[in-house]
Design a protein around this motif. Sequence first.
Motif, PDB file in Angstrom:
ATOM      1  N   GLU A   1       0.616  -1.336  -0.250  1.00  0.00           N
ATOM      2  CA  GLU A   1      -0.525  -0.410   0.083  1.00  0.00           C
ATOM      3  C   GLU A   1       0.897   1.358  -0.057  1.00  0.00           C
ATOM      4  O   GLU A   1       0.345   1.966  -0.569  1.00  0.00           O
ATOM      5  CB  GLU A   1      -0.996   0.184   1.231  1.00  0.00           C
ATOM      6  CG  GLU A   1      -2.105  -1.261   1.335  1.00  0.00           C
ATOM      7  CD  GLU A   1      -3.249  -0.846   2.095  1.00  0.00           C
ATOM      8  OE1 GLU A   1      -3.544  -0.428   3.267  1.00  0.00           O
ATOM      9  OE2 GLU A   1      -3.002  -2.564   2.495  1.00  0.00           O
ATOM     10  N   GLU A   2       2.210   1.055   0.536  1.00  0.00           N
ATOM     11  CA  GLU A   2       2.621   2.361   0.726  1.00  0.00           C
ATOM     12  C   GLU A   2       3.408   2.688  -0.710  1.00  0.00           C
ATOM     13  O   GLU A   2       3.399   4.130  -1.046  1.00  0.00           O
ATOM     14  CB  GLU A   2       4.003   1.815   1.228  1.00  0.00           C
ATOM     15  CG  GLU A   2       5.166   3.172   1.496  1.00  0.00           C
ATOM     16  CD  GLU A   2       6.207   3.179   2.750  1.00  0.00           C
ATOM     17  OE1 GLU A   2       7.245   3.891   3.127  1.00  0.00           O
ATOM     18  OE2 GLU A   2       6.845   1.410   3.305  1.00  0.00           O
ATOM     19  N   GLU A   3       4.133   2.072  -1.407  1.00  0.00           N
ATOM     20  CA  GLU A   3       3.980   1.834  -3.216  1.00  0.00           C
ATOM     21  C   GLU A   3       3.244   2.246  -3.723  1.00  0.00           C
ATOM     22  O   GLU A   3       3.659   3.469  -3.890  1.00  0.00           O
ATOM     23  CB  GLU A   3       4.580   0.574  -3.738  1.00  0.00           C
ATOM     24  CG  GLU A   3       6.147  -0.025  -2.870  1.00  0.00           C
ATOM     25  CD  GLU A   3       6.300  -1.608  -3.545  1.00  0.00           C
ATOM     26  OE1 GLU A   3       5.604  -1.974  -4.497  1.00  0.00           O
ATOM     27  OE2 GLU A   3       7.494  -2.312  -3.442  1.00  0.00           O
ATOM     28  N   LEU A   4       1.594   1.846  -4.205  1.00  0.00           N
ATOM     29  CA  LEU A   4       0.785   2.789  -4.338  1.00  0.00           C
ATOM     30  C   LEU A   4       0.594   3.907  -3.507  1.00  0.00           C
ATOM     31  O   LEU A   4       0.312   4.907  -4.758  1.00  0.00           O
ATOM     32  CB  LEU A   4      -0.439   1.935  -4.235  1.00  0.00           C
ATOM     33  CG  LEU A   4      -1.726   1.990  -4.612  1.00  0.00           C
ATOM     34  CD1 LEU A   4      -1.752   2.649  -6.403  1.00  0.00           C
ATOM     35  CD2 LEU A   4      -3.002   1.464  -4.427  1.00  0.00           C
ATOM     36  N   VAL A   5       0.703   4.587  -2.786  1.00  0.00           N
ATOM     37  CA  VAL A   5       0.792   5.780  -2.250  1.00  0.00           C
ATOM     38  C   VAL A   5       1.296   6.354  -2.951  1.00  0.00           C
ATOM     39  O   VAL A   5       1.388   7.783  -2.957  1.00  0.00           O
ATOM     40  CB  VAL A   5       0.186   5.509  -0.523  1.00  0.00           C
ATOM     41  CG1 VAL A   5       0.033   7.097   0.149  1.00  0.00           C
ATOM     42  CG2 VAL A   5      -1.282   5.153  -0.124  1.00  0.00           C
ATOM     43  N   ASN A   6       2.330   5.985  -2.693  1.00  0.00           N
ATOM     44  CA  ASN A   6       3.766   6.807  -3.537  1.00  0.00           C
ATOM     45  C   ASN A   6       3.485   7.457  -5.159  1.00  0.00           C
ATOM     46  O   ASN A   6       3.757   8.274  -5.608  1.00  0.00           O
ATOM     47  CB  ASN A   6       5.002   6.569  -2.757  1.00  0.00           C
ATOM     48  CG  ASN A   6       5.108   6.467  -1.338  1.00  0.00           C
ATOM     49  OD1 ASN A   6       4.344   7.189  -0.912  1.00  0.00           O
ATOM     50  ND2 ASN A   6       6.375   5.495  -0.846  1.00  0.00           N
TER      51      ASN A   6
END
Length: 281
Positions: free
Chosen positions: A267-272
């Motif tokens: 999810e962190e990669e997606l948000v970034n």
Amino acid sequence: MSEILSLHQVTFSYTPEVAESRNAVDDVNFAIQEGEWIAIVGHNGSGKSTIAKLMNGLLFPQQGEVRILGKPLNEDNLWQSRSQMGMVFQNPDNQFVGATVQDDVAFALENNGIPFEEMVTRVHQALAQVNMSDFMNHEPHHLSGGQKQRVAIAGALALKPKLLILDEATSMLDPQGRMEVLQTVQALRAEIGLTVISITHDLEEAMLANRVLFMNDGKKFAEGLPSEIFSLGDKLVELGLDLPFAWKLSKLLQQEGVPLLGQHITEEELVNDLWTSNFNK
């Protein structure tokens, strides 16, 4: 890095006397190096639980061999080999035998004849490593699911194994408990270089591994980095696995025309990626 465990052309059948029976594990090869975190994933019946039993000598292959620290696992060195492994199983309630947390962690040490003074030191150290020192005198059955599994990990660590095997160890936990256990394992790898084998059907857990082995119908279907395995996408779904939420959401967003650099496994990669794409506009 040195090799800590390997399977060489291992085949096992629960009904070898039946000529047409399917092998539970069929000609499987892989090697695990010291300090790695390896995830073995697959649907129910894929062979991953049988591999766990082959690794700790509960079963022996009909063909091929399992090696621990370079030595073939057999009945003569079974107990010595098992002393190099710590096992944490699916249901934490089935693992407790002590009246208190410290009694439970000490149980295996007593069985192995560890002197009392050293045993006390090891119990304190192991509970500190999993952040459970404050619960030393608590009754295990009053703990949360995540706390119980952390105590089970402490019991394994007290024996000072070279390898920790998690056999569906987070599958019965709620999200908070699962996070507690996985964060504990990550911290232990950073602190003491523990080698970890995670046997799971949870691909979000597998994302934390250095390498993923994907089992299907007893065979090693694929092996690689988590990103390489998840790039199989819908093929994983066809074979009974559920893709991580972030991966599925990335695909849906791209189908709706949202510009993304790719499909993401966290999810962190997606948000970034979403933040960067919109910021650049």
